[in-house]
Write a protein that holds these residues in place. Sequence first.
Motif, short mmCIF file in Angstrom:
data_model
loop_
_atom_site.label_atom_id
_atom_site.label_comp_id
_atom_site.label_asym_id
_atom_site.label_seq_id
_atom_site.Cartn_x
_atom_site.Cartn_y
_atom_site.Cartn_z
N LYS A 217 0.83 -1.20 0.00
CA LYS A 217 0.00 0.00 0.00
C LYS A 217 0.86 1.25 0.00
N VAL A 218 1.92 1.23 0.81
CA VAL A 218 2.82 2.38 0.88
C VAL A 218 3.51 2.60 -0.45
N ASN A 219 3.96 1.48 -1.07
CA ASN A 219 4.61 1.60 -2.37
C ASN A 219 3.68 2.19 -3.41
N GLY A 220 2.40 1.71 -3.38
CA GLY A 220 1.43 2.19 -4.33
C GLY A 220 1.15 3.67 -4.17
N GLN A 221 1.18 4.15 -2.94
CA GLN A 221 0.88 5.54 -2.68
C GLN A 221 2.09 6.45 -2.87
N SER A 222 3.30 5.89 -2.73
CA SER A 222 4.49 6.73 -2.73
C SER A 222 5.18 6.85 -4.09
N LYS B 97 4.16 7.95 -6.87
CA LYS B 97 3.88 9.21 -7.56
C LYS B 97 4.74 10.33 -6.99
N ALA B 98 4.97 10.31 -5.67
CA ALA B 98 5.82 11.33 -5.05
C ALA B 98 7.26 11.19 -5.56
N ALA B 99 7.71 9.94 -5.68
CA ALA B 99 9.06 9.69 -6.21
C ALA B 99 9.14 10.09 -7.68
N PHE B 100 8.07 9.83 -8.42
CA PHE B 100 7.99 10.21 -9.83
C PHE B 100 8.16 11.72 -9.96
N LYS B 101 7.41 12.47 -9.12
CA LYS B 101 7.51 13.94 -9.14
C LYS B 101 8.93 14.40 -8.83
N SER B 102 9.52 13.77 -7.84
CA SER B 102 10.86 14.15 -7.43
C SER B 102 11.87 13.94 -8.55
N ASP B 103 11.75 12.81 -9.25
CA ASP B 103 12.68 12.52 -10.34
C ASP B 103 12.49 13.47 -11.52
N ILE B 104 11.23 13.80 -11.83
CA ILE B 104 10.97 14.75 -12.91
C ILE B 104 11.52 16.13 -12.54
N CYS B 105 11.35 16.51 -11.28
CA CYS B 105 11.85 17.80 -10.81
C CYS B 105 13.38 17.84 -10.93
N ASN B 106 14.04 16.76 -10.55
CA ASN B 106 15.50 16.70 -10.66
C ASN B 106 15.94 16.84 -12.12
N CYS B 107 15.16 16.19 -12.99
CA CYS B 107 15.46 16.26 -14.43
C CYS B 107 15.31 17.71 -14.92
N ILE B 108 14.24 18.38 -14.52
CA ILE B 108 14.00 19.77 -14.93
C ILE B 108 15.09 20.69 -14.39
N GLU B 109 15.51 20.44 -13.16
CA GLU B 109 16.60 21.24 -12.57
C GLU B 109 17.89 21.07 -13.36
N TYR C 16 0.42 20.22 -13.48
CA TYR C 16 0.17 21.29 -12.51
C TYR C 16 0.55 20.88 -11.08
N GLU C 17 0.56 19.59 -10.78
CA GLU C 17 0.93 19.16 -9.43
C GLU C 17 2.39 19.49 -9.11
N LEU C 18 3.25 19.43 -10.13
CA LEU C 18 4.67 19.74 -9.93
C LEU C 18 4.90 21.17 -9.45
#
Length: 288
Positions: free
Chosen positions: A16-21, A23-35, A92-94
């Motif tokens: 359950k934790v993996n399923g919920q988390s 997306k947060a990790a996905f956002k973090s990786d995309i943000c790192n890529c954008i940076e 927009y969530e990012l």
Amino acid sequence: MKLIVAIFIAILCHCKVNGQSYKAAFKSDICNCIEEESLKRHLTENAYKTCFRETLPKYATQIDAEIVEEDINQKFYKGQLARKELIISLNYELIYSCDTYYNYLDRERTSKKLIARENAKESELERYNQMVALSPNAMAYYMRAQLQFYLGNIKEAEVDVNKSLEVNPNKDNVKSTRHELLLLAWIYEEQERYSEAIVLYDKIYLGDLDTEVARLRALADKKSGGTEPNMLIINKNTKSSERRIPDDKKRSRSSSRQIKDKAKTKEVKAKTKKKDTSSLRKLLKIGN
């Protein structure tokens, strides 16, 4: 026995934790890529799409693992929908979690305003005054409101855009007044009336693919102190005038409709699958 139950519960919680988390990790990786992209070159509109494409393969397995479906075709279809929802929502969530992304979008919007303000001429105001005097319709008021805004006359712009909405014969049609409402929302933001701007963005929002309004709303929400994305409210003020039909006719119509609906169901499903897959390909620009 208790040990087995405890292990089983732990496994469920872990899943359950993996399923919920993810997306947060996905956002973090995309943000790192954008940076990283921002350090190499000036960010463009394609930065988000590029980083999404690069990050997606890492999470593809986790996305599909959350889809409980035995039918292979249905599982693939739902997987496509999940990817489509991700690329749209993260748009927009990012803004809430990635400062580089937020600053880029806010800077681009400010730049657009300043360039338009630099090109706006006070001498043109007299021409628009004459236009309003000769033909005081919605378009004339809107064009003058836009010029007033770019000239920095915020209060005058607000008066004109409200007048444009007032005299517009289609003022109850959100699609017909979209430009006026977008301008009014921007005027509110210039005055730091963010909550009023957000109400307008909710009204204008046309659905999942309306990323422009979704981003603008998120920017305004973050400026007003918002720290996490919240659901956009889709305006559903469409009025339908239904005629009263006798019960026996309703039943006969209902049965005939059911027969027709069954015949169309397979066709609609097939078209929907193709449409969603096509939409995802356009969003990701796969195959180009």
